[in-house]
Write an enzyme that holds these catalytic residues in place. Structure first.
Site, short mmCIF file in Angstrom:
data_model
loop_
_atom_site.label_atom_id
_atom_site.label_comp_id
_atom_site.label_asym_id
_atom_site.label_seq_id
_atom_site.Cartn_x
_atom_site.Cartn_y
_atom_site.Cartn_z
N HIS A 248 -14.63 5.58 7.43
CA HIS A 248 -13.18 5.51 7.34
C HIS A 248 -12.60 6.65 6.51
O HIS A 248 -13.30 7.30 5.72
CB HIS A 248 -12.75 4.16 6.74
CG HIS A 248 -13.24 3.96 5.32
ND1 HIS A 248 -12.63 4.54 4.23
CD2 HIS A 248 -14.28 3.24 4.84
CE1 HIS A 248 -13.26 4.19 3.13
NE2 HIS A 248 -14.28 3.41 3.46
N GLY A 249 -11.30 6.89 6.66
CA GLY A 249 -10.62 7.90 5.85
C GLY A 249 -10.45 7.43 4.41
O GLY A 249 -10.75 6.29 4.07
N GLN A 250 -9.96 8.33 3.58
CA GLN A 250 -9.77 8.00 2.16
C GLN A 250 -8.91 6.74 2.02
O GLN A 250 -7.87 6.61 2.65
CB GLN A 250 -9.11 9.15 1.42
CG GLN A 250 -8.99 8.90 -0.09
CD GLN A 250 -8.02 9.87 -0.76
OE1 GLN A 250 -6.84 9.90 -0.44
NE2 GLN A 250 -8.53 10.66 -1.69
N SER A 251 -9.35 5.83 1.16
CA SER A 251 -8.60 4.59 0.92
C SER A 251 -7.96 4.63 -0.47
O SER A 251 -8.27 5.49 -1.29
CB SER A 251 -9.54 3.38 1.01
OG SER A 251 -10.42 3.36 -0.10
N THR A 252 -7.09 3.67 -0.72
CA THR A 252 -6.42 3.60 -2.02
C THR A 252 -7.43 3.39 -3.14
O THR A 252 -7.28 3.95 -4.24
CB THR A 252 -5.39 2.47 -2.02
OG1 THR A 252 -5.98 1.26 -1.51
CG2 THR A 252 -4.19 2.83 -1.16
N TRP A 253 -8.47 2.61 -2.89
CA TRP A 253 -9.47 2.39 -3.94
C TRP A 253 -10.42 3.57 -4.06
O TRP A 253 -10.97 3.81 -5.14
CB TRP A 253 -10.24 1.09 -3.67
CG TRP A 253 -9.45 -0.14 -4.08
CD1 TRP A 253 -8.11 -0.21 -4.30
CD2 TRP A 253 -9.97 -1.44 -4.32
NE1 TRP A 253 -7.75 -1.48 -4.66
CE2 TRP A 253 -8.88 -2.27 -4.68
CE3 TRP A 253 -11.23 -2.01 -4.25
CZ2 TRP A 253 -9.02 -3.62 -4.97
CZ3 TRP A 253 -11.39 -3.37 -4.54
CH2 TRP A 253 -10.30 -4.16 -4.90
N ASN A 254 -10.65 4.33 -2.98
CA ASN A 254 -11.36 5.61 -3.11
C ASN A 254 -10.61 6.50 -4.09
O ASN A 254 -11.20 7.12 -4.98
CB ASN A 254 -11.45 6.33 -1.77
CG ASN A 254 -12.46 5.74 -0.82
OD1 ASN A 254 -12.30 5.84 0.40
ND2 ASN A 254 -13.52 5.12 -1.33
N ARG B 20 -9.42 -0.76 6.06
CA ARG B 20 -9.52 0.70 5.98
C ARG B 20 -10.31 1.28 7.15
O ARG B 20 -9.99 2.37 7.64
CB ARG B 20 -10.14 1.11 4.65
CG ARG B 20 -11.50 0.49 4.32
CD ARG B 20 -11.85 0.71 2.86
NE ARG B 20 -13.19 0.27 2.48
CZ ARG B 20 -13.49 -0.95 2.07
NH1 ARG B 20 -12.54 -1.88 2.00
NH2 ARG B 20 -14.73 -1.25 1.71
N GLU C 43 -18.76 -3.04 4.64
CA GLU C 43 -19.43 -2.25 3.61
C GLU C 43 -20.42 -3.12 2.84
O GLU C 43 -20.38 -4.36 2.91
CB GLU C 43 -18.38 -1.63 2.68
CG GLU C 43 -18.93 -0.72 1.59
CD GLU C 43 -19.75 0.46 2.11
OE1 GLU C 43 -20.74 0.20 2.82
OE2 GLU C 43 -19.44 1.62 1.77
N LYS D 78 -15.16 2.10 -12.25
CA LYS D 78 -16.56 2.36 -12.59
C LYS D 78 -16.82 2.21 -14.09
O LYS D 78 -17.86 1.68 -14.50
CB LYS D 78 -16.97 3.73 -12.08
CG LYS D 78 -16.99 3.77 -10.56
CD LYS D 78 -17.29 5.14 -10.00
CE LYS D 78 -17.22 5.10 -8.47
NZ LYS D 78 -17.44 6.43 -7.86
#
Length: 388
Positions: A73-79, A123, A147, A158
């Site tokens: 998937h493309g960049q997500s808000t949590w990425n 996503r 995922e 993190k």
């Protein structure tokens, strides 16, 4: 043999592997640039354990050749936030992620897909919808494509995970295959789930399949297809909207299919930009380059023969060399085949001249080697050794 600077590998085909069950796998890089990054160490003890997860279920035989394109998937808000997503379903595509998906759609526009499998998470499903476009066939969602399940880690930044879980978080970072949380082994579960996905994908009546999912599950799909265990988790990283392609060819006797890795993590953006992969910094890089187009373009792999490059191939080699200008390549390993040597020589000349703009300067030396066969496990193992 390997040092901190990037190495180039120019080959037409890797050697063939045999898994615990009698399916043979050919690993091939056929796009212009592919990249393998060093991440976690490979343990032989872990390998025996993880191998059992996918060896117990043989790949089903197929009647016709099948190509499977895996896209993250493309960049997500949590990425963007650096938050641990796992299989949670709270993040959506950012504006950048939507644009990445559109670029991937254009990159794959000539692929005549018969079917699209997607993770049910927002996503990935949104990425699949963008790439699938106006095709009439519906998208098949499969929960096994979600995922990796990270249980109590999910939703944490993190640094929060490190502070809250301490030793467990360190194990997740350093020894993911044996990482245990909430009574689960997430990476082992993921590998088993990936094998289940392959059975469903390969038994579907289609010849060209698009699968849109996630970084970890796409890693597991690639790894289980080519016979690699859980110790390769984080080795085959998948970037946002990166595409990996696997070709499945039936055997004449109806046995298990031959499996070829055609492309690995082909990204919408430059595959060598930024010194990172999937957001992770790397200290050692191996760039895989396919030689340019050959004189006899009518003969297809694997019986292409030892042909030189044609004019298009020479242009492709020069463009690839220019793309690599920002990298200081220290060594180029190529096949002894004519086209591979020609491509390697072109890249070497550009690299050696890159830092030499004045009349009195001395060109930088780029070591060149030739190798008949490239063994994937040997390459990955050697890339972890100290520089010599």
């Amino acid at each position: 043999m390997f040092c901190a600077a990037p190495h180039l590998l120019l080959h037409r085909c890797f050697s063939t592997y045999t898994r615990p069950h009698p399916s043979s796998i050919t690993v091939r890089s056929s796009s212009s640039l592919q990249e393998i990054h060093e991440s976690t160490p490979v343990s032989k003890e872990q390998g025996g354990l993880s191998s059992q997860l996918y060896a117990s279920i043989p790949f089903p035989p197929i009647k016709a050749a099948k190509r499977v394109v895996l896209v993250r998937h493309g960049q997500s808000t949590w990425n963007e936030e650096g938050r641990i997503q796992g299989s949670s379903n709270f993040s959506v595509l950012t504006q950048k992620g939507e644009a990445q998906a559109e670029t991937s759609r254009q990159m794959l526009v000539d692929d005549a897909f018969d079917v699209c499998f997607s993770s049910p998470l927002i996503r990935s499903k949104r990425t699949a919808e963008i790439i699938w476009g106006t095709r009439k066939e519906g998208i098949i969602t499969d929960s096994d494509l979600r995922e990796i399940d990270l249980y109590s880690f999910q939703g944490l930044l993190k640094h929060e995970g490190k502070a809250k879980f301490g030793a467990a978080f360190r194990q997740w970072q350093m020894d993911a295959p044996n990482f245990n949380i909430d009574g689960h082994y997430p990476v082992r579960e993921l590998w088993a789930r990936a094998r289940s996905c392959w059975t469903k994908i390969l038994t579907h009546e289609s010849k060209s399949v698009l699968v849109v999912a996630h970084n970890a599950v796409n890693q597991a799909l690639v790894a289980t297809a080519i016979g690699l265990g859980t110790e390769y988790f984080r080795i085959l990283l998948q970037s946002n909207c990166g595409a990996s392609v696997l070709d499945f060819t039936p055997q004449a006797d109806g046995g298990l299919p031959y499996i070829r890795l055609n492309r690995l993590n082909q990204t919408p953006s430059s595959p060598v930009a930024g010194g990172s992969s999937a957001g992770r910094k790397t200290s050692k890089r191996i760039i895989l380059v396919c030689h340019g187009s050959q004189a006899n373009t009518e003969v297809s792999f694997p019986n292409l023969g030892d042909q030189p490059m044609n004019m298009l191939g020479l242009i492709q080699a020069q463009k690839t060399a220019e793309l690599l200008l920002d990298l200081k390549v220290s060594c180029i390993i190529s096949s002894p085949k004519i086209a591979s040597v020609e491509t390697a020589t072109t890249i070497s000349r550009v690299q050696e001249a890159a830092d030499c703009l004045g009349a009195d300067c001395v060109p930088r030396y780029v070591e060149m080697k030739q190798m008949q066969d490239l063994d994937l496990e040997k390459i990955l193992g050697q890339s972890k050794q100290a520089s010599i």
